[in-house]
Design a protein around this motif. Structure first.
Motif, short mmCIF file in Angstrom:
data_model
loop_
_atom_site.label_atom_id
_atom_site.label_comp_id
_atom_site.label_asym_id
_atom_site.label_seq_id
_atom_site.Cartn_x
_atom_site.Cartn_y
_atom_site.Cartn_z
N ILE A 1 17.20 -5.90 12.15
CA ILE A 1 15.79 -6.05 11.78
C ILE A 1 14.88 -5.05 11.25
O ILE A 1 14.34 -5.21 10.35
CB ILE A 1 14.88 -7.11 12.56
CG1 ILE A 1 15.95 -8.56 12.63
CG2 ILE A 1 13.61 -7.56 12.37
CD1 ILE A 1 15.42 -9.49 13.89
N LEU A 2 14.81 -4.12 12.18
CA LEU A 2 14.05 -3.08 12.34
C LEU A 2 14.40 -2.01 10.82
O LEU A 2 13.59 -1.71 10.17
CB LEU A 2 13.76 -2.05 13.35
CG LEU A 2 13.20 -2.60 14.47
CD1 LEU A 2 13.49 -1.81 15.74
CD2 LEU A 2 11.80 -2.84 14.30
N GLN A 3 15.70 -1.95 10.62
CA GLN A 3 16.08 -1.18 9.56
C GLN A 3 15.97 -1.86 8.19
O GLN A 3 15.64 -1.29 7.30
CB GLN A 3 17.84 -1.05 9.67
CG GLN A 3 18.09 -0.13 10.82
CD GLN A 3 19.60 -0.06 10.97
OE1 GLN A 3 20.36 -0.70 10.21
NE2 GLN A 3 20.03 0.77 11.89
N GLY A 4 16.05 -3.38 8.24
CA GLY A 4 15.69 -4.12 7.14
C GLY A 4 14.09 -3.92 6.77
O GLY A 4 13.63 -4.07 5.57
N ALA A 5 13.24 -3.73 7.61
CA ALA A 5 12.03 -3.59 7.52
C ALA A 5 11.53 -2.19 6.85
O ALA A 5 10.52 -1.99 6.23
CB ALA A 5 11.25 -3.79 8.60
N GLN A 6 12.20 -1.39 6.92
CA GLN A 6 12.23 0.02 6.42
C GLN A 6 11.99 0.10 4.89
O GLN A 6 12.72 -0.34 4.11
CB GLN A 6 12.90 1.27 7.09
CG GLN A 6 12.60 1.11 8.52
CD GLN A 6 13.36 2.03 9.29
OE1 GLN A 6 14.33 2.79 8.99
NE2 GLN A 6 13.21 2.28 10.63
#
Length: 164
Positions: free
Chosen positions: A159-164
């Protein structure tokens, strides 16, 4: 007296915990039998969190409480003693799911039937190896392993990688 006899015969004890939202003393009062030899109070004043007691139990008996799901995960035999099932269905909160589907054993409504089922389980330890038990576990658990934290961390990272 029959329950006492069963416990003595099988070198067992019974710890019990009444629901903290209990609103009636008219149906079933195990508190009247506390003797700290065979019957032990595991209520909220004694044990804050029931999961610790479930981990140490050999068999779990409940009515409709979802605490039995913890026991399923730990591969403990589980019985539903729904002595007030009709009253609960018709006059109280109702049932959220099909108990026959959601429990890994028979839902018993009569005390004598509960004693029979307990005696069979105490002697044979058959429930956790049954297909019904395995099927019931599948309803609640996709994974039975020690990697849940790792899966959660992986999901958070995705999720965090997708938010970047």
């Amino acid at each position: 007296e029959n329950l006492k006899d069963l416990l003595i015969k099988n070198n067992a004890i019974l710890g019990f915990r009444m629901h903290y939202f209990r609103n009636s003393n008219s149906l079933f009062n195990l508190e009247d039998f506390i003797d700290n030899e065979l019957f032990f109070d595991l209520g909220h004043n004694t044990i804050n969190e029931i999961s610790a007691a479930i981990r140490c139990s050999d068999i779990v008996i409940t009515d409709y409480s979802s605490g039995y799901i913890d026991a399923l995960y730990l591969n403990k035999p589980v019985f539903s003693f729904a002595y007030d099932l009709e009253n609960y269905k018709n006059n109280q909160d109702g049932i959220l799911c099909d108990l026959e589907l959601a429990f890994p054993s028979k839902v018993v409504t009569q005390f004598d039937n509960l004693l029979d089922e307990l005696e069979i389980e105490l002697i044979s330890n058959r429930q956790t190896n049954s297909q019904k038990y395995k099927d019931t576990k599948k309803i609640f658990f996709k994974y039975i392993d020690n990697a849940n934290s790792s899966r959660v961390l992986d999901k958070i990272n995705q999720i965090l990688q997708g938010a970047q």
